[in-house]
Design a protein around this motif. Structure first.
Motif, short mmCIF file in Angstrom:
data_model
loop_
_atom_site.label_atom_id
_atom_site.label_comp_id
_atom_site.label_asym_id
_atom_site.label_seq_id
_atom_site.Cartn_x
_atom_site.Cartn_y
_atom_site.Cartn_z
N LEU A 87 -1.75 -0.04 -3.92
CA LEU A 87 -0.99 1.20 -4.04
C LEU A 87 -1.90 2.34 -4.51
O LEU A 87 -2.89 2.10 -5.21
CB LEU A 87 0.17 1.01 -5.01
N SER A 88 -1.56 3.56 -4.17
CA SER A 88 -2.43 4.70 -4.48
C SER A 88 -1.58 5.92 -4.77
O SER A 88 -0.35 5.87 -4.79
CB SER A 88 -3.38 4.97 -3.31
N GLY A 89 -2.27 7.06 -4.98
CA GLY A 89 -1.56 8.31 -5.26
C GLY A 89 -1.27 8.45 -6.75
O GLY A 89 -1.74 7.69 -7.59
N SER B 52 -4.09 -0.34 -16.52
CA SER B 52 -5.51 -0.67 -16.40
C SER B 52 -5.93 -0.84 -14.94
O SER B 52 -5.12 -1.11 -14.06
CB SER B 52 -5.81 -1.95 -17.18
N GLY B 53 -7.25 -0.70 -14.72
CA GLY B 53 -7.82 -0.99 -13.41
C GLY B 53 -7.40 -0.02 -12.32
O GLY B 53 -7.17 -0.43 -11.19
N ASN B 54 -7.31 1.27 -12.65
CA ASN B 54 -6.99 2.30 -11.66
C ASN B 54 -8.02 3.42 -11.76
O ASN B 54 -9.12 3.22 -12.28
CB ASN B 54 -5.57 2.82 -11.91
N GLN B 55 -7.67 4.60 -11.24
CA GLN B 55 -8.53 5.77 -11.36
C GLN B 55 -7.81 6.91 -12.06
O GLN B 55 -8.01 8.10 -11.74
CB GLN B 55 -9.02 6.24 -9.98
N PHE B 56 -6.96 6.57 -13.01
CA PHE B 56 -6.28 7.61 -13.79
C PHE B 56 -7.33 8.44 -14.53
O PHE B 56 -8.32 7.91 -15.04
CB PHE B 56 -5.31 6.99 -14.79
N ASN B 57 -7.09 9.77 -14.58
CA ASN B 57 -8.04 10.65 -15.24
C ASN B 57 -7.30 11.59 -16.18
O ASN B 57 -6.13 11.39 -16.48
CB ASN B 57 -8.87 11.43 -14.21
N GLY B 58 -8.00 12.60 -16.65
CA GLY B 58 -7.42 13.48 -17.65
C GLY B 58 -7.58 12.86 -19.04
O GLY B 58 -8.26 11.86 -19.23
N THR B 59 -6.94 13.46 -20.01
CA THR B 59 -7.01 12.94 -21.37
C THR B 59 -5.91 11.90 -21.59
O THR B 59 -4.90 11.89 -20.89
CB THR B 59 -6.83 14.08 -22.40
N ASN C 118 -4.54 -1.31 -9.19
CA ASN C 118 -4.23 -0.63 -7.94
C ASN C 118 -5.26 0.48 -7.76
O ASN C 118 -6.37 0.39 -8.29
CB ASN C 118 -2.80 -0.08 -7.97
N SER C 119 -4.92 1.51 -7.03
CA SER C 119 -5.81 2.65 -6.84
C SER C 119 -5.11 3.95 -7.21
O SER C 119 -5.32 4.99 -6.58
CB SER C 119 -6.31 2.71 -5.39
N PHE C 120 -4.26 3.91 -8.22
CA PHE C 120 -3.56 5.11 -8.66
C PHE C 120 -4.54 6.09 -9.28
O PHE C 120 -5.57 5.71 -9.86
CB PHE C 120 -2.48 4.76 -9.69
N ARG D 16 0.85 -1.19 0.00
CA ARG D 16 0.00 0.00 0.00
C ARG D 16 0.88 1.24 0.00
O ARG D 16 2.10 1.17 0.10
CB ARG D 16 -0.92 0.00 1.22
N GLY D 17 0.23 2.41 -0.10
CA GLY D 17 0.97 3.66 -0.11
C GLY D 17 1.32 4.09 -1.52
O GLY D 17 0.80 3.57 -2.51
#
Length: 406
Positions: free
Chosen positions: A218-220, A262-269, A240-242, A195-196
């Motif tokens: 993992l995140s952030g 894949s499978g994260n929360q990446f945003n933007g274009t 993860n939760s990036f 994590r972290g």
């Protein structure tokens, strides 16, 4: 060290009695026998069996083991301390599919001599303290073995020569250490409970070629200095939760072949710079929160062996640039750059008609003309029906009026 003549005689007698021409050190020969490894033939020249393989040096008067691999071990195999002490010349020791073995007690001489150690689907569990004793390792691989430790730093703290690190499917918890050894070229910490955030210190590993942190907690955001990993070829941060956007600095990595976010929360274009990475063959961006118009053309997508962008609800593609036949898993864009609602599923389930559909401008025009041609006669019939109805109503009204006036 000079070998006593009596020992030479005994060894020669044993070799003759067993019909063996082996020149392996007698202590190591006995150690192999305790590990159920056949020794009737010279183990240094007959190195491969269904359960073991080994490699010897060419020293004299006795050869010594340099590498030993055990696989598909029997349930009654015992790794005795005495046998392991006799194998202190080993530089590589590998276990594959030996799940019933308890963690062995390693003599310090063997722990210090090992340069490579692997345990894959072997041992009931391993501890971080046990692994930390191999301070001279250059290659450590532990996979599908539970590792009990308070943190990854316990294992890596004194492994200053380590170049390849794999601890995967090991229920490893804690954080990625803030300081990693600069020699590392391969890091695989996938399928654990880490994590972290990704520490920015990881980005100073100039020689790192392979990084797999997938399937953790993992995140952030990805550090903005990520482009400093100029030797990187394979990158996986999947599941993860990036969050946040993909940093532009990644465009500075010239040799990227495999990228899985894949499978994260990446945003933007979606970054257009991926089209400039000539070596790229695998790009997976699915199941994130990307939005806007996909900046890729058909020639770039066809150049890739794997391309996935589905599961990004606010992402769409320009239907004048890309065909729906590519089956990208996202909707085409309207004139404002927002996703069009996907067309309703056809009840007939005719795949051939679905595959033939396209959002190319010329095909849209053709479809429109067909639709106009199909619906035109219906409008004419409707007009005639309304006219006739009006005339009938008028005649009936006049007849009734004339009777009323008479």
């Amino acid at each position: 060290m000079k070998v006593p003549p009596l020992l030479l005689f005994i060894f020669f007698f044993l070799s003759t009695a067993t019909g063996s021409n082996t020149t392996l050190d007698p202590k190591q020969l006995r150690a192999l026998q305790s590990l159920d490894i056949p020794t009737s033939k010279d183990p240094c020249t007959h190195t491969n069996t269904s359960t073991s393989s080994l490699l010897c040096d060419s020293s004299s008067p006795f050869r010594h083991l340099l590498s030993l691999s055990l696989s598909n071990c029997s349930s009654d195999l015992s790794l005795s301390f005495t046998a392991l002490k006799s194998l202190a010349s080993l530089q590589s020791l590998h276990f594959l599919s030996c799940p019933l073995l308890p963690p062995p007690r390693f003599p310090s001489d063997l722990s210090l001599s090992l340069l490579s150690f692997s345990a894959v689907r072997s041992f009931r569990h391993l501890s971080g303290v046990f692994l930390s004793r191999f301070v001279n390792l250059t290659d450590l691989t532990v996979s599908y073995v539970p590792v009990n430790t308070s943190g990854l730093f316990v294992i890596l703290g004194n492994m200053h020569k380590l170049t390849s690190l794999t601890i995967s499917h090991a229920s490893l918890s804690g954080f990625i250490p803030k300081h990693l050894h600069l020699n590392l070229t391969h890091i695989d910490l996938s399928d654990n409970k880490l994590r972290g955030r990704i520490p920015t210190s990881l980005t100073v590993l100039d020689d790192l070629q392979f990084l797999n942190l997938s399937h953790n907690a993992l995140s952030g955001e990805i550090p903005s200095q990520f482009g400093d990993l100029i030797s990187l070829t394979n990158l996986s941060l999947a599941s993860n939760s990036f969050s946040g956007s993909v940093p532009d600095s990644i465009s500075a990595i010239p040799g990227l072949v495999h990228v899985d976010l894949s499978g994260n929360q990446f945003n933007g274009t979606v970054p257009k710079f991926f089209t400039e990475v000539r070596s790229l063959k695998h790009l997976n961006l699915e199941n994130n929160e990307f939005h806007g118009v996909l900046p890729f053309n058909a020639s770039f997508i066809r150049r890739l062996a794997v391309f996935k962008v589905g599961g990004n609800g606010n992402l769409c593609y320009n239907h004048s640039v890309l065909s729906s036949k590519l089956k990208l898993g996202i909707a085409p864009c309207d004139k404002h750059g927002f996703p069009l609602s996907p067309p309703p599923a056809k009840e007939s389930g005719d795949d051939s008609e679905s595959d033939a559909s396209d959002y190319d401008d010329s095909e849209d025009d053709s479809s429109s003309r067909k639709e106009e041609h199909h619906h035109g006669p219906n409008k004419v019939v409707l007009g005639v029906a309304i006219g006739l109805s009006s005339i009938v109503f008028l005649i009936v009204f006049l007849v009734l009026l004339s009777k009323w006036c008479g």
